[in-house]
Write an enzyme that holds these catalytic residues in place. Structure first.
Site, short mmCIF file in Angstrom:
data_model
loop_
_atom_site.label_atom_id
_atom_site.label_comp_id
_atom_site.label_asym_id
_atom_site.label_seq_id
_atom_site.Cartn_x
_atom_site.Cartn_y
_atom_site.Cartn_z
N GLU A 11 -2.02 -8.93 10.22
CA GLU A 11 -0.64 -9.13 9.81
C GLU A 11 0.20 -9.81 10.90
OE1 GLU A 11 -0.30 -5.38 6.66
OE2 GLU A 11 0.13 -5.01 8.76
N ASP A 195 -4.54 -5.47 -2.92
CA ASP A 195 -5.39 -4.63 -3.79
C ASP A 195 -4.48 -3.91 -4.78
OD1 ASP A 195 -4.92 -3.05 -0.99
OD2 ASP A 195 -4.72 -1.70 -2.70
C1 3QA Z 1 -4.44 0.03 5.29
C2 3QA Z 1 -3.36 -0.79 5.95
C3 3QA Z 1 -2.16 0.04 6.34
O1 3QA Z 1 -1.49 -0.50 7.44
C4 3QA Z 1 -1.29 -0.04 5.10
C5 3QA Z 1 -2.84 -1.78 4.98
C6 3QA Z 1 -2.61 -2.24 1.43
N1 3QA Z 1 -3.20 -1.58 0.40
C7 3QA Z 1 -2.86 -0.26 0.50
C8 3QA Z 1 -3.19 0.88 -0.28
N2 3QA Z 1 -2.68 2.07 0.09
C9 3QA Z 1 -1.89 2.15 1.17
N3 3QA Z 1 -1.54 1.11 1.96
C10 3QA Z 1 -2.03 -0.10 1.62
N4 3QA Z 1 -1.47 -1.41 4.68
C11 3QA Z 1 -4.99 1.01 6.23
S1 3QA Z 1 -6.68 1.19 6.20
C12 3QA Z 1 -7.26 -0.07 7.16
C13 3QA Z 1 -8.71 0.02 7.41
O2 3QA Z 1 -9.00 -0.32 8.73
C14 3QA Z 1 -0.98 -1.71 3.34
C15 3QA Z 1 -1.87 -1.37 2.19
N5 3QA Z 1 -3.99 0.79 -1.35
C16 3QA Z 1 -9.93 -1.33 8.88
C17 3QA Z 1 -10.61 -1.15 10.20
O3 3QA Z 1 -11.36 0.02 10.19
#
Ligand code: 3QA
Length: 227
Positions: A11, A195
């Site tokens: 981001e 998503d």
């Molecule tokens: C997801 C990120 C967190 O900063 C929130 C993405 C996109 N889809 C979502 C969903 N529910 C909640 N939040 C979001 N952001 C954190 S897990 C990352 C995995 O790490 C927005 C978001 N469905 C990868 C490395 O291990």
């Protein structure tokens, strides 16, 4: 000075790539990149994931870096079925979907002396609308629900939709909103859909994080140029 926050490297990176004269400081485990974009002073912060990290970052941006307003740019899960992957949405209001002191008769999301829904800055929202129109990109608006959970479950998604009338879900926006409201700093939250917060969310997120984060970053930077 304009503060910008992103929670993941994907981001912040497309924004950092466009900053000039960058000076980076590390405070409390987070990175703050002071720089210039379109002759404007900005500080881009990489907060890391979640409400606590986002809240600390917003507070440091305001208190230490003297941010006069804060923009958040990143990705989100769609709750509203009209939002498709890559679509942009800005928050008119944000709420913490994981706050629950209903045992005391308070509504879901409500914290005494703090409230539940946080309103974003109408002027910043208007600038987003203008910039989106100029660029010919579609920009939605609505309620963004924030909690310390990656939502990847139809039932949980429907629960958030029903209780908060939310259009999108993420993990930082309302925390930034809460801090900015406390300090009286105007704030704006922009997200591009990665998503649909359903059973495919993990898979879709991995596939679309980078492209959606870039879509959000581009519009946020265009806004900076207009401020
Ligand atoms: C997801 C990120 C967190 O900063 C929130 C993405 C996109 N889809 C979502 C969903 N529910 C909640 N939040 C979001 N952001 C954190 S897990 C990352 C995995 O790490 C927005 C978001 N469905 C990868 C490395 O291990």
């Amino acid at each position: 000075m304009i503060g910008i926050i992103g929670a993941m490297i994907e981001e912040t990176e497309p924004i950092l790539a466009k900053l000039e004269k960058v000076n980076t400081t590390r405070i409390g485990g987070n990175y703050y990149h002071e720089g210039i974009y379109a002759s404007k002073k900005v500080t881009l912060a990489y907060s890391r994931i979640g409400k606590v990290n986002a809240a600390v970052t917003a507070a440091i941006l305001i208190e230490r870096f003297k941010a006069e307003r804060i923009l958040f740019s990143g990705v989100a899960g769609a709750i509203n079925a009209n939002l498709k992957i890559g679509d942009l949405i800005y928050a008119t209001r944000l709420v913490q979907h994981d706050v629950d002191i209903t045992a005391f008769g308070h509504p879901l999301g409500f914290i005494p002396e703090t409230g539940d829904f946080f309103q974003t800055d109408p002027r910043l929202n208007e600038i987003a609308e203008i910039v989106a129109k100029e660029r010919g990109v579609k920009l939605g608006k609505g309620v963004i629900a924030t909690g310390d959970q990656f939502i990847a479950d139809q039932a949980k998604k429907e629960w958030i939709a029903k209780n908060y009338n939310a259009d999108a879900v993420e993990m930082e926006g309302a925390a930034v909103a809460c801090v900015c409201a406390s300090f009286g700093a105007p704030f704006f939250v922009l997200r591009s859909i990665s998503d649909a917060a359903d059973m495919d969310a993990g898979f879709n997120f991995d596939e679309f994080l980078k492209s959606s984060a870039k879509i959000s970053a581009d519009l946020a930077l265009d806004m900076v140029a207009k401020l």
